[in-house]
Design a protein around this motif. Structure first.
Motif, PDB file in Angstrom:
ATOM      1  N   VAL A 396       0.823  -1.200   0.000  1.00 23.89           N
ATOM      2  CA  VAL A 396       0.000   0.000   0.000  1.00 23.89           C
ATOM      3  C   VAL A 396       0.863   1.259   0.000  1.00 23.89           C
ATOM      4  CG1 VAL A 396      -0.287   0.095   2.513  1.00 23.89           C
ATOM      5  CG2 VAL A 396      -2.022   1.110   1.033  1.00 23.89           C
ATOM      6  N   ARG A 397       1.995   1.228   0.697  1.00 20.48           N
ATOM      7  CA  ARG A 397       2.856   2.411   0.739  1.00 20.48           C
ATOM      8  C   ARG A 397       3.591   2.611  -0.581  1.00 20.48           C
ATOM      9  NH1 ARG A 397       5.074   1.268   6.840  1.00 20.48           N
ATOM     10  NH2 ARG A 397       3.111   1.785   7.905  1.00 20.48           N
ATOM     11  N   GLU A 398       3.994   1.542  -1.196  1.00 25.58           N
ATOM     12  CA  GLU A 398       4.642   1.687  -2.496  1.00 25.58           C
ATOM     13  C   GLU A 398       3.662   2.228  -3.534  1.00 25.58           C
ATOM     14  OE1 GLU A 398       6.403  -2.150  -3.143  1.00 25.58           O
ATOM     15  OE2 GLU A 398       8.191  -1.639  -1.956  1.00 25.58           O
ATOM     16  N   ASN A 399       2.389   1.828  -3.445  1.00 24.25           N
ATOM     17  CA  ASN A 399       1.369   2.408  -4.321  1.00 24.25           C
ATOM     18  C   ASN A 399       1.164   3.886  -4.014  1.00 24.25           C
ATOM     19  OD1 ASN A 399       1.004  -0.099  -5.491  1.00 24.25           O
ATOM     20  ND2 ASN A 399      -0.848  -0.587  -4.342  1.00 24.25           N
ATOM     21  N   ALA A 400       1.186   4.225  -2.716  1.00 24.54           N
ATOM     22  CA  ALA A 400       1.036   5.630  -2.330  1.00 24.54           C
ATOM     23  C   ALA A 400       2.205   6.462  -2.837  1.00 24.54           C
ATOM     24  CB  ALA A 400       0.914   5.743  -0.812  1.00 24.54           C
ATOM     25  N   GLU A 401       3.406   5.892  -2.823  1.00 22.87           N
ATOM     26  CA  GLU A 401       4.571   6.617  -3.322  1.00 22.87           C
ATOM     27  C   GLU A 401       4.402   6.999  -4.797  1.00 22.87           C
ATOM     28  OE1 GLU A 401       8.478   5.240  -0.843  1.00 22.87           O
ATOM     29  OE2 GLU A 401       7.622   3.759  -2.220  1.00 22.87           O
ATOM     30  N   VAL A 402       3.864   6.081  -5.585  1.00 23.73           N
ATOM     31  CA  VAL A 402       3.659   6.366  -7.004  1.00 23.73           C
ATOM     32  C   VAL A 402       2.693   7.540  -7.165  1.00 23.73           C
ATOM     33  CG1 VAL A 402       2.731   5.460  -9.166  1.00 23.73           C
ATOM     34  CG2 VAL A 402       4.178   4.009  -7.719  1.00 23.73           C
ATOM     35  N   ALA A 403       1.603   7.517  -6.395  1.00 24.52           N
ATOM     36  CA  ALA A 403       0.623   8.602  -6.479  1.00 24.52           C
ATOM     37  C   ALA A 403       1.238   9.927  -6.036  1.00 24.52           C
ATOM     38  CB  ALA A 403      -0.597   8.261  -5.630  1.00 24.52           C
ATOM     39  N   ILE A 404       2.022   9.899  -4.955  1.00 30.43           N
ATOM     40  CA  ILE A 404       2.639  11.127  -4.449  1.00 30.43           C
ATOM     41  C   ILE A 404       3.649  11.673  -5.454  1.00 30.43           C
ATOM     42  CG2 ILE A 404       4.202  12.008  -2.660  1.00 30.43           C
ATOM     43  CD1 ILE A 404       2.707  10.124  -0.690  1.00 30.43           C
ATOM     44  N   GLN A 405       4.422  10.801  -6.061  1.00 31.19           N
ATOM     45  CA  GLN A 405       5.355  11.234  -7.104  1.00 31.19           C
ATOM     46  C   GLN A 405       4.637  11.994  -8.211  1.00 31.19           C
ATOM     47  OE1 GLN A 405       7.374   7.493  -8.207  1.00 31.19           O
ATOM     48  NE2 GLN A 405       9.306   8.596  -7.988  1.00 31.19           N
ATOM     49  N   GLN A 406       3.543  11.432  -8.684  1.00 33.43           N
ATOM     50  CA  GLN A 406       2.798  12.043  -9.779  1.00 33.43           C
ATOM     51  C   GLN A 406       2.194  13.376  -9.356  1.00 33.43           C
ATOM     52  OE1 GLN A 406       0.036   8.889 -10.637  1.00 33.43           O
ATOM     53  NE2 GLN A 406       1.488   7.760 -11.936  1.00 33.43           N
ATOM     54  N   GLN A 407       1.643  13.428  -8.149  1.00 33.81           N
ATOM     55  CA  GLN A 407       0.987  14.646  -7.697  1.00 33.81           C
ATOM     56  C   GLN A 407       1.977  15.776  -7.445  1.00 33.81           C
ATOM     57  OE1 GLN A 407      -1.386  13.305  -4.382  1.00 33.81           O
ATOM     58  NE2 GLN A 407      -2.712  12.060  -5.687  1.00 33.81           N
ATOM     59  N   LEU A 408       3.138  15.462  -6.867  1.00 29.12           N
ATOM     60  CA  LEU A 408       4.132  16.511  -6.625  1.00 29.12           C
ATOM     61  C   LEU A 408       4.785  16.961  -7.932  1.00 29.12           C
ATOM     62  CD1 LEU A 408       5.806  15.457  -3.254  1.00 29.12           C
ATOM     63  CD2 LEU A 408       3.897  17.006  -3.659  1.00 29.12           C
ATOM     64  N   ARG A 409       4.894  16.062  -8.876  1.00 31.46           N
ATOM     65  CA  ARG A 409       5.427  16.444 -10.193  1.00 31.46           C
ATOM     66  C   ARG A 409       4.538  17.514 -10.836  1.00 31.46           C
ATOM     67  NH1 ARG A 409      10.090  14.984 -13.476  1.00 31.46           N
ATOM     68  NH2 ARG A 409       9.629  15.975 -15.471  1.00 31.46           N
ATOM     69  N   ALA A 410       3.233  17.450 -10.556  1.00 32.52           N
ATOM     70  CA  ALA A 410       2.298  18.400 -11.149  1.00 32.52           C
ATOM     71  C   ALA A 410       2.542  19.838 -10.691  1.00 32.52           C
ATOM     72  CB  ALA A 410       0.860  17.990 -10.826  1.00 32.52           C
TER      73      ALA A 410
END
Length: 548
Positions: A396-410
């Protein structure tokens, strides 16, 4: 219990001697015959994901070590499944009514059970409690924090069964935080450890001796721990004859191990596996909301997050409600602060750093970070890059990391993911722990909250590692003053109002942002009886009562 049933909390166990009677009856009662051919009567095989850094709970800051302490050690007290304090090595919880708390609130007296012994047969006395206190405060020992023990002026043995604590000032949470079974709360044997300069490399850490219901027979580091009943346990004969505790660093492998009956108890499963676990025809499961808050901590000890505008921008660029819904699958309780929503101290307040991309971009620009042609912001030619760490292998945390990466990139922030095993991430400062030494920018992990809402240990200005677990590095006088007010106030309505004010201040400083309060997701062979998942503390709190 029906297969795949969701476990509801049971009524609170009675206290004191009544509790001991329940323990003795429950642990010595004969179990019904097993229904499944793969069940090994008397033998439970536990599977967990998390590696551990120590079997000596004094030298660890890990929740996984608190879990193991329930098998091997006693504190003066422990928590039941509702987070209520119940006696462990002590005979009662000190109060003004029973004479355990002095009129001025500065002297606390604990009385020990008669005849309590360590697993090697040696008596456990008040001297062992005082000795353990000196080891917690020994600066040579790599303990993760000293709170609340540093609030005591002295801890002395008035006689073999009486421990007297003199406090610097009255303290509402002290009684239930002092020597509660777990990390920095398990009583160590003076007769085995006295006279040593420190305990950091002592063989005790691999083969400890405690006074809990079980004792170690063998330990293959971060692989397999074998345990058998402690013949001297004060609760009588424990309900299990053998426990095999396996560390399996893959949640998918753990799921397969439960399905193929290689383990009987799968502890701490991810949200993504809950539906499948509920559907298993020969297992019981639980997803009880717990006081374990999953958060992103912002490291203010190094750039660029030393700037509060950058911390708030990061918080406002992450879509917390969507993370809770899509990544954590709505199994948990979403919230933004560090007060458990089911606690008496919780006050519902709007998130001071809600998802708002325009506000996040404005904060970054105000802090001097300008948009670059490649989409990454720069300041004085330096790109805005942050390092994100979590426990390796947690789905679940590794999935959250992917989402956070994408959102902060924005919003122009580049995120580099560098994960690590739990025993390295959470090790004390003296042992090179990554969080304690500040070797991260964003830390995605969970912290287990005690039933008392005090957060001095994790956010107090005086509790940077190694004094405490303030991994964010925030040092704020107003936070410290509010914590001190709440700490010294016994009146709950007044304390609740102070914590609401403290939460608002933390929202301005943004040392962290909670994603959800995670459910403890467990699943187990339904021949196993006595499991009572906990709102607070450890799901193994009553492991001495389990039978199979």
């Amino acid at each position: 219990m029906h297969a795949a049933a969701k476990v509801d909390p049971i009524p609170r166990l009675t206290r004191g001697l009544a509790l001991v009677a329940v323990l003795l009856v429950a642990t010595n009662a004969a179990s019904p015959p097993p229904r499944h051919p793969w069940t090994q009567p008397g033998h439970v095989r536990v599977g967990v994901l998390r590696t551990i850094d120590n079997l000596n709970p004094l030298l660890s800051g890990q929740a996984g070590v608190t879990d193991l302490a329930q098998f091997l050690f006693s504190g003066l007290i422990r928590y039941d499944e509702r987070g209520e304090s119940i006696p462990d090595a002590a005979t009662a919880i000190p109060s003004r009514e029973n004479g355990g708390i002095s009129a001025d609130g500065k002297t606390i007296t604990y009385h020990l059970r008669a005849g309590i012994r360590f697993s090697d047969g040696a008596p456990l006395t008040a001297d062992d409690v005082a000795f353990t206190f000196t080891q917690i405060m020994n600066p040579r020992n790599n303990v993760p924090y000293h709170f609340p023990y540093d609030q005591a002026l002295s801890v002395t043995a008035r006689d073999p069964r009486t421990v007297v604590v003199r406090l610097r000032a009255p303290s509402a949470p002290f009684v239930t935080n002092f020597f509660r079974c777990g990390i920095q709360g398990s009583i160590l044997p003076k007769h085995l450890l006295a006279g040593k300069a420190d305990l950091n490399q002592d063989p005790f850490s691999l083969h400890p001796v405690g006074s809990g219901p079980y004792r170690v027979t063998s330990y293959e580091v971060n692989s397999t721990l074998e345990m058998e009943p402690n013949p001297f346990w004060y609760g009588g004969r424990p309900g299990l004859q053998r426990i095999t505790y396996r560390i399996i660093p893959s949640e998918n492998t753990l799921l397969v191990a439960l399905r193929t009956h290689e383990i009987d108890f799968y502890f701490g499963a991810p949200e993504q596996q809950y539906r499948e676990l509920r559907a298993l025809p020969d297992a019981a499961s639980s997803a009880l909301p717990s006081a374990q808050y999953e958060m992103v901590t912002f490291n203010s000890r190094r750039e660029p997050l030393s700037d509060s505008r950058v911390r708030r921008a990061v918080a406002q660029a992450i879509d917390w409600p969507t993370l809770a819904r899509t990544t954590y699958l709505d199994v948990d309780l979403p919230d933004w602060g560090d007060i458990f929503p089911r606690s008496w101290a919780h006050t519902a307040q709007p998130d001071p750093n809600p998802y708002d991309l325009a506000a996040a971009r404005a904060l970054l620009e105000g802090a001097g970070w300008q948009a670059g042609s490649d989409g990454i912001r720069r300041k004085n030619g330096k790109p805005l890059v942050v390092e994100l760490r979590t426990v390796a292998g947690v789905i679940v945390r590794e999935n959250a990391e992917v989402a956070i990466q994408q959102q902060l990139r924005a919003v122009g922030i580049d995120v580099e993911v560098h994960n690590a095993p739990a025993n390295l991430l959470f090790a004390p400062l003296g042992a090179g722990g990554l969080l304690a030494s500040g070797k991260f920018d964003l830390g995605l992990y969970a912290w287990v909250k005690d039933p008392d809402p005090d957060d001095t240990q994790t956010l107090g200005p005086r509790y940077l590692p190694p004094q405490g677990a303030n991994y964010s590095g925030i040092v704020d006088a107003q936070v410290g003053a509010l914590q001190a007010q709440a700490y010294a106030t016994y009146d709950r309505p007044r304390r609740k109002a102070i914590y609401a004010q403290l939460e608002r201040r933390l929202g301005v400083l943004a040392p962290f942002h909670t994603i959800v309060w995670r459910a403890n997701i467990d699943a187990w062979n339904d021949d196993l009886r006595g499991v009572r998942p906990a709102l607070y503390g450890s799901d193994f709190w009553n492991v001495g009562m389990w039978t199979i």
